[in-house]
Design an enzyme around this catalytic site. Sequence first.
Site, short mmCIF file in Angstrom:
data_model
loop_
_atom_site.label_atom_id
_atom_site.label_comp_id
_atom_site.label_asym_id
_atom_site.label_seq_id
_atom_site.Cartn_x
_atom_site.Cartn_y
_atom_site.Cartn_z
CE1 TYR A 57 21.76 148.09 42.38
CE2 TYR A 57 21.67 145.97 41.26
CZ TYR A 57 22.30 147.18 41.49
OH TYR A 57 23.46 147.47 40.80
CB VAL A 67 31.60 137.29 45.81
CG1 VAL A 67 31.93 137.60 44.36
CG2 VAL A 67 32.10 135.94 46.21
CB SER A 121 35.39 143.44 48.55
OG SER A 121 34.00 143.29 48.38
NE ARG A 139 22.46 127.06 40.06
CZ ARG A 139 23.51 126.67 40.77
NH1 ARG A 139 23.61 127.00 42.04
NH2 ARG A 139 24.47 125.95 40.23
CD GLN A 140 23.08 129.65 33.73
OE1 GLN A 140 23.99 128.89 33.48
NE2 GLN A 140 21.93 129.59 33.08
#
Length: 328
Positions: free
Chosen positions: A151, A193, A195, A281-282
């Site tokens: 992706y 996350v 849904s 991570r962020q």
Amino acid sequence: MARLYDSRKRVLITGGAGFLGSHLVDRLLALGHEILCVDNLFTGTKRNIDHLRAHPRFEFIRHDVTFPLYVEVDEIYNLACPASPIHYQYDPVQTTKTSVHGAINMLGLAKRTRAKIFQASTSEVYGDPSVHPQPEDYWGNVNPIGLRSCYDESKRCAEALFFDYHRQYGLNIKVARIFNTYGPRMHPNDGRVVSTFIVQALRDEPITVFGDGSQTRSFCYVDDLIEGFLRLMETEDGVTGPINLGNPGEFTILELAEKVIEMTNSRSKIVHRPLPADDPRQRRPDISRAHSILGWEPTVPLSKGLDPTIRHFRELLGESAALSATGG
Ligand code: NAD
Ligand code: UDP
Ligand code: UDP
């Protein structure tokens, strides 16, 4: 924002039966344009465009963008590509083909018709970012050979293709880097996350937080994002992007889980599951470019956007419960 068009445009939307695509179709139809929606229904569904079946300015073609497409249009929005990790990792080779061959075919089409062309790129081009928040001139930190690479790298390659067609053939390109977006019509089983947590909460099932839940994401409501698409497409020739589109409000995944439990009055408990490989991570967009070039910023905070999203999934789950009760 009021928009008046003196001419109706023929707009091609690839991935138009998906989550974002179907909202874009609705907006552009409401503005009076003619829409050609192209989708192979891999992750999209006819349900998302069912209400448009009889619309005189709407046409649907079931087609895979990895194959050439010859149609006459004025504008192209290229959204075709599975977007959630479980969907894009289901057939990673096809994911890369969709992003790369799909981009080549749509750019070829734009070159022949001289259509303006928009690319739905992604914050994943920044990978697991070491710069925070992420501005457009950050080149990213992407694993080229991991599970997410099909992706991330194919979206990066698509961006490179867009800029080469722009430099080499003078194409009018518009590249948006989309950060996590949510809203009605998200796929209930796509593992994303927002849904996933809502469906789990509505079923009073455990909420599966991956890792310790301290990783962050910034969630943009779909209507805000689509407004950003339209503004970018309307910019003068020469404004190419890339432009970040997302909501800078940043939340830990644990905070999101707690918010969803509270807003659904759920009895669900949080459980922890292993963190997937290469999970960033962020993530938070620097949207100063969108602000200065498009005059755009999100208007819907997470607590407000979750309401209609939860309502959507309540209806969806209600329908499937009713169907199984009647043996449908
Ligand atoms: P989605 O899965 O709901 O929509 C993608 C659509 O593309 C689906 O309708 C699917 O059937 C279609 N499609 C997939 N492969 C195809 C192919 N080979 N030929 C024709 N159609 C094909 O996902 P979405 O969230 O609506 O994402 C739309 C676009 O936005 C994607 O390009 C995605 O990478 C990008 N994006 C989305 C987000 C987000 O948070 N939703 C974030 C970043 C980027
Ligand atoms: N293409 C398409 N529709 C068009 C024009 C081109 O699908 O209306 C495809 C075509 O199959 C080609 C690709 O777009 O493979 C790239 O086109 P381009 O003109 O850049 O390349 P070429 O045809 O010279 O290989
Ligand atoms: N996530 C989670 N539980 C889930 C699904 C996702 O904790 O059931 C986490 C995931 O590990 C990631 C974040 O939520 O850190 C966002 O995941 P999503 O797949 O929605 O998007 P992306 O990772 O592509 O930003």
